[in-house]
Motif scaffolding. Structure first.
Motif, PDB file in Angstrom:
ATOM      1  N   GLU A 114       0.848  -1.200   0.000  1.00  0.00           N
ATOM      2  CA  GLU A 114       0.000   0.000   0.000  1.00  0.00           C
ATOM      3  C   GLU A 114       0.887   1.257   0.000  1.00  0.00           C
ATOM      4  N   PHE A 115       2.031   1.163   0.657  1.00  0.00           N
ATOM      5  CA  PHE A 115       2.954   2.304   0.720  1.00  0.00           C
ATOM      6  C   PHE A 115       3.935   2.302  -0.462  1.00  0.00           C
ATOM      7  N   GLY A 116       3.733   1.371  -1.428  1.00  0.00           N
ATOM      8  CA  GLY A 116       4.589   1.338  -2.620  1.00  0.00           C
ATOM      9  C   GLY A 116       5.998   0.840  -2.341  1.00  0.00           C
ATOM     10  N   ALA A 117       6.151  -0.073  -1.396  1.00  0.00           N
ATOM     11  CA  ALA A 117       7.493  -0.524  -0.988  1.00  0.00           C
ATOM     12  C   ALA A 117       8.217  -1.288  -2.084  1.00  0.00           C
ATOM     13  N   SER A 118       9.547  -1.206  -2.045  1.00  0.00           N
ATOM     14  CA  SER A 118      10.400  -2.067  -2.870  1.00  0.00           C
ATOM     15  C   SER A 118      10.785  -3.268  -2.005  1.00  0.00           C
ATOM     16  N   SER A 119      11.342  -4.309  -2.643  1.00  0.00           N
ATOM     17  CA  SER A 119      11.771  -5.464  -1.845  1.00  0.00           C
ATOM     18  C   SER A 119      12.916  -5.024  -0.922  1.00  0.00           C
ATOM     19  N   GLU A 120      13.689  -4.066  -1.387  1.00  0.00           N
ATOM     20  CA  GLU A 120      14.794  -3.563  -0.553  1.00  0.00           C
ATOM     21  C   GLU A 120      14.263  -2.884   0.717  1.00  0.00           C
ATOM     22  N   ASP A 121      13.140  -2.162   0.591  1.00  0.00           N
ATOM     23  CA  ASP A 121      12.529  -1.524   1.778  1.00  0.00           C
ATOM     24  C   ASP A 121      12.213  -2.574   2.834  1.00  0.00           C
ATOM     25  N   ILE A 122      11.646  -3.706   2.391  1.00  0.00           N
ATOM     26  CA  ILE A 122      11.280  -4.764   3.352  1.00  0.00           C
ATOM     27  C   ILE A 122      12.551  -5.404   3.916  1.00  0.00           C
ATOM     28  N   ALA A 123      13.524  -5.635   3.021  1.00  0.00           N
ATOM     29  CA  ALA A 123      14.766  -6.300   3.449  1.00  0.00           C
ATOM     30  C   ALA A 123      15.514  -5.468   4.498  1.00  0.00           C
ATOM     31  N   TYR A 124      15.401  -4.148   4.424  1.00  0.00           N
ATOM     32  CA  TYR A 124      16.129  -3.295   5.379  1.00  0.00           C
ATOM     33  C   TYR A 124      15.236  -2.794   6.518  1.00  0.00           C
ATOM     34  N   THR A 125      14.042  -3.378   6.661  1.00  0.00           N
ATOM     35  CA  THR A 125      13.201  -3.057   7.826  1.00  0.00           C
ATOM     36  C   THR A 125      13.560  -4.042   8.930  1.00  0.00           C
ATOM     37  N   CYS A 126      13.795  -3.534  10.139  1.00  0.00           N
ATOM     38  CA  CYS A 126      14.183  -4.409  11.248  1.00  0.00           C
ATOM     39  C   CYS A 126      12.965  -5.235  11.703  1.00  0.00           C
ATOM     40  N   HIS A 127      13.083  -6.543  11.674  1.00  0.00           N
ATOM     41  CA  HIS A 127      12.014  -7.449  12.117  1.00  0.00           C
ATOM     42  C   HIS A 127      12.421  -8.079  13.447  1.00  0.00           C
ATOM     43  N   ALA A 128      11.477  -8.197  14.363  1.00  0.00           N
ATOM     44  CA  ALA A 128      11.793  -8.769  15.677  1.00  0.00           C
ATOM     45  C   ALA A 128      12.192 -10.242  15.536  1.00  0.00           C
ATOM     46  N   HIS A 129      13.105 -10.658  16.408  1.00  0.00           N
ATOM     47  CA  HIS A 129      13.589 -12.042  16.409  1.00  0.00           C
ATOM     48  C   HIS A 129      13.246 -12.690  17.753  1.00  0.00           C
ATOM     49  N   PRO A 130      12.832 -13.928  17.810  1.00  0.00           N
ATOM     50  CA  PRO A 130      12.556 -14.824  16.699  1.00  0.00           C
ATOM     51  C   PRO A 130      11.068 -14.782  16.339  1.00  0.00           C
ATOM     52  N   THR A 131      10.765 -14.400  15.120  1.00  0.00           N
ATOM     53  CA  THR A 131       9.364 -14.388  14.668  1.00  0.00           C
ATOM     54  C   THR A 131       9.273 -15.028  13.290  1.00  0.00           C
ATOM     55  N   HIS A 132       8.082 -15.531  13.001  1.00  0.00           N
ATOM     56  CA  HIS A 132       7.815 -16.087  11.666  1.00  0.00           C
ATOM     57  C   HIS A 132       7.996 -14.998  10.609  1.00  0.00           C
ATOM     58  N   SER A 133       7.713 -13.742  10.993  1.00  0.00           N
ATOM     59  CA  SER A 133       7.768 -12.638  10.031  1.00  0.00           C
ATOM     60  C   SER A 133       9.162 -12.384   9.480  1.00  0.00           C
ATOM     61  N   GLU A 134      10.181 -12.846  10.205  1.00  0.00           N
ATOM     62  CA  GLU A 134      11.533 -12.691   9.664  1.00  0.00           C
ATOM     63  C   GLU A 134      11.671 -13.387   8.312  1.00  0.00           C
ATOM     64  N   ALA A 135      10.818 -14.380   8.056  1.00  0.00           N
ATOM     65  CA  ALA A 135      10.865 -15.084   6.762  1.00  0.00           C
ATOM     66  C   ALA A 135      10.483 -14.141   5.617  1.00  0.00           C
ATOM     67  N   ILE A 136       9.662 -13.136   5.928  1.00  0.00           N
ATOM     68  CA  ILE A 136       9.294 -12.156   4.879  1.00  0.00           C
ATOM     69  C   ILE A 136      10.515 -11.299   4.556  1.00  0.00           C
ATOM     70  N   LYS A 137      11.221 -10.886   5.601  1.00  0.00           N
ATOM     71  CA  LYS A 137      12.446 -10.095   5.408  1.00  0.00           C
ATOM     72  C   LYS A 137      13.468 -10.900   4.580  1.00  0.00           C
ATOM     73  N   GLU A 138      13.632 -12.175   4.945  1.00  0.00           N
ATOM     74  CA  GLU A 138      14.621 -13.011   4.249  1.00  0.00           C
ATOM     75  C   GLU A 138      14.213 -13.246   2.793  1.00  0.00           C
ATOM     76  N   ALA A 139      12.898 -13.433   2.542  1.00  0.00           N
ATOM     77  CA  ALA A 139      12.442 -13.625   1.152  1.00  0.00           C
ATOM     78  C   ALA A 139      12.684 -12.341   0.353  1.00  0.00           C
ATOM     79  N   ALA A 140      12.495 -11.188   1.014  1.00  0.00           N
ATOM     80  CA  ALA A 140      12.771  -9.910   0.335  1.00  0.00           C
ATOM     81  C   ALA A 140      14.270  -9.796   0.051  1.00  0.00           C
ATOM     82  N   MET A 141      15.106 -10.258   0.999  1.00  0.00           N
ATOM     83  CA  MET A 141      16.555 -10.248   0.772  1.00  0.00           C
ATOM     84  C   MET A 141      16.918 -11.189  -0.386  1.00  0.00           C
TER      85      MET A 141
END
Ligand code: FAD
Ligand code: NAD
Length: 466
Positions: free
Chosen positions: A430-457
């Motif tokens: 919705e905010f028009g993010a790039s995959s790089e935006d997601i990859a460089y957003t800090c995600h809490a550890h350990p969470t399932h959501s880190e998999a989104i960050k890693e897929a973006a990376m």
């Protein structure tokens, strides 16, 4: 205003209608909502989203206990059994609590509930339970009902051939449940009864389950459900059903043509889609036509071709989802009030609440590739520390980005909590993010959501934990 009973009359109190009515009232408009059911909340709260999730949650806990998953964590239960009455009781409690909550919200916001079936008698006029009511604006939010399958007659009372409403209310676990249609309802309600002990066979017309979802997700979901014990008859159509005492004999044929065969079941669920509710609405009285799929067409503001008549939710084109209907409810009320109500139909998440959950937002990889070059990043849940620790290895996250601009076009997830994870992907898009935006957003550890960050990376080939 003096000429009308109400500024806004909403027909239907499902997630589209009740939300539109509450927002209209919040904006200072005199509002009524006509609903023919005994309780508010529409399909979703009464016989859809909520009761199905009540049974999905309870049956998942049952399977964890009965199947030994809890014992493996050191939670030993010596004697356990299924108390289906109690399980069904908590389903009813969930529905009563939430539908009662909408009644409270109507009172709080001064929305008048007109009890009965509404039908247009002319422009700005409807009849509800024999009473004529006029309104400057009328919002059609009548929702949808089960698509019937000729030759397979639903009788929820007998409980032999049922639709989703009947399948929520079974008072015993079937030995063999045959689900016609490998879509969302078939897999969710099929999961409930499989977990409680039924053998479940899914008969699907197409050559794969979950139409509309990303191809790789459909294939992986098929594998996971098969491992759980689902049996499939893909590329197969049902041509008839005969009730024989306490059993049903289904006749099936290959969708492409070929020899017929029979399947014996003690319960058959018809879940081949839903169709818009427009019968008996008197649309002919106001000259409002339907499109080829029986839906009411609107413009971007949810206005129909007839001045003062608007439409939202399952009765208009788009995915038949509660949150889509709710967002359209807010937008239509804001447009009626002279504000700017918008729904971005390109970013509507969808979730299948099986175990694991399956979720997606935006384009599938296939659709994205039709539009141009893409880069795809994938990350398996097996390599996510939290999923691994929780013994939830199935699934993956897939991020699809435009090859040139890196803008995220779609995100698909199979994971135990995919339905919760998909919200961040929708917000990023919705905010028009790039995959790089997601990859460089800090995600809490350990969470399932880190998999989104890693897929973006992984879109640029640089995940860490793989
Ligand atoms: P509805 O919820 O169908 O409400 C329309 C209301 O209008 C009904 O109460 C009806 O009685 C009333 N009505 C119709 N005609 C008239 C009339 N002439 N006069 C007065 N009242 C009238 N979606 C999700 O997003 N998540 C889920 O988990 C989910 N699970 C589902 C599970 C099942 C088993 C089913 C069947 C559906 C599920 N859905 C889910 C879909 C969701 O329920 C619908 O998309 C949503 O309810 C649509 O909202 P709506 O307001 O358009 O219509
Ligand atoms: P669906 O469109 O998801 O799936 C229907 C399936 O039936 C399709 O795979 C289709 O190919 C198949 N089919 C159609 N005719 C057939 C035939 N004659 N024989 C065999 N297969 C046939 O529809 P549904 O599962 O009935 O769900 C209806 C709607 O309710 C969906 O649009 C969905 O959005 C909504 N819903 C959403 C959720 C959720 O968001 N979790 C849950 C339940 C329902």
């Amino acid at each position: 205003m003096a000429d009308f009973d109400y500024d806004v009359l909403v027909i239907g109190a499902g997630p589209g209608g009740y939300v539109a009515a509450i927002r209209a009232a919040q904006l200072g408009l005199k509002t009524a909502c006509a609903e023919s059911r005994e309780t508010l909340g529409g399909t979703c709260l009464n016989v859809g989203c909520i009761p199905s999730k009540a049974l999905l949650h309870a049956s998942e806990l049952y399977e964890e206990a009965a199947g030994g998953a809890l014992a493996k964590l050191g939670v030993k239960i010596d004697k356990m059994s299924l108390d289906l009455d109690t399980m069904q009781g908590q389903r009813k409690d969930a529905v009563n609590g939430l539908t009662g909550g909408i009644e409270f919200l109507f009172k709080k916001n001064k929305v008048t509930w007109l009890k009965g079936l509404a039908s247009f008698t002319g422009a700005n006029t409807v009849e509800v339970a024999g009473e004529k009511v006029t309104a400057k604006n009328i919002v059609i939010a009548t929702g949808s009902s089960v698509t019937p399958l000729p030759g397979v007659e639903v009788d929820n009372k007998k409980g032999l051939i049922v639709d989703s409403t009947g399948a929520l209310e079974l008072d015993k676990v079937p030995d063999h449940l045959v689900v016609i249609g490998g879509g969302v309802i078939g897999l969710e309600l099929g999961s409930v009864w499989r977990r409680l002990g039924a053998k479940v066979t899914v008969v699907e017309f197409l050559d794969q389950i979950l139409p509309g979802m990303d191809g790789e997700v459909r294939k992986e979901a098929n594998k996971i459900f098969k491992k759980q014990g689902f049996d499939y008859k893909l590329g197969t159509k049902v041509t008839g059903a005969k009730v024989k005492g306490k059993h049903v004999e289904l006749t099936v044929e290959p969708a492409a043509g070929g020899d017929a065969a029979t399947i014996e079941a003690d319960c058959v669920l018809v879940s081949i889609g839903r169709r818009p509710n427009t019968e008996g609405l008197g649309l002919d009285k106001i000259g409002l036509d339907l499109n080829g799929r029986g839906q009411i067409e609107t413009d971007h503001d949810f206005a129909t071709r007839v001045p003062g008549v608007w439409a939202i939710g399952d009765v208009i084109p788009g995915p038949m989802l509660a949150h889509k209907a709710e967002d359209e409810g807010i937008a239509v009320a804001e447009n009626i009030a002279g504000l700017t109500g918008i729904v971005n139909h390109d970013v509507i998440p969808s979730v299948v609440y099986t175990s694991p959950e399956i979720a997606g937002v935006g384009l599938t990889e296939e659709a994205a590739k039709e539009r141009g070059a893409v880069k795809v990043g994938k990350f398996p849940m097996l390599a996510n520390s939290r999923a691994k620790t929780n013994h939830e290895p199935d699934g993956f996250v897939k991020v699809i980005a435009d090859a040139e601009t890196d803008r995220v076009l779609g995100v698909w997830i199979i994971a135990s909590v995919a339905g919760t994870m998909i919200a961040q992907a929708a917000q990023a898009m919705e905010f028009g993010a790039s995959s790089e935006d997601i990859a460089y957003t800090c995600h809490a550890h350990p969470t399932h959501s880190e998999a989104i960050k890693e897929a973006a990376m992984a879109v640029t080939g640089k995940p860490i934990h793989m």
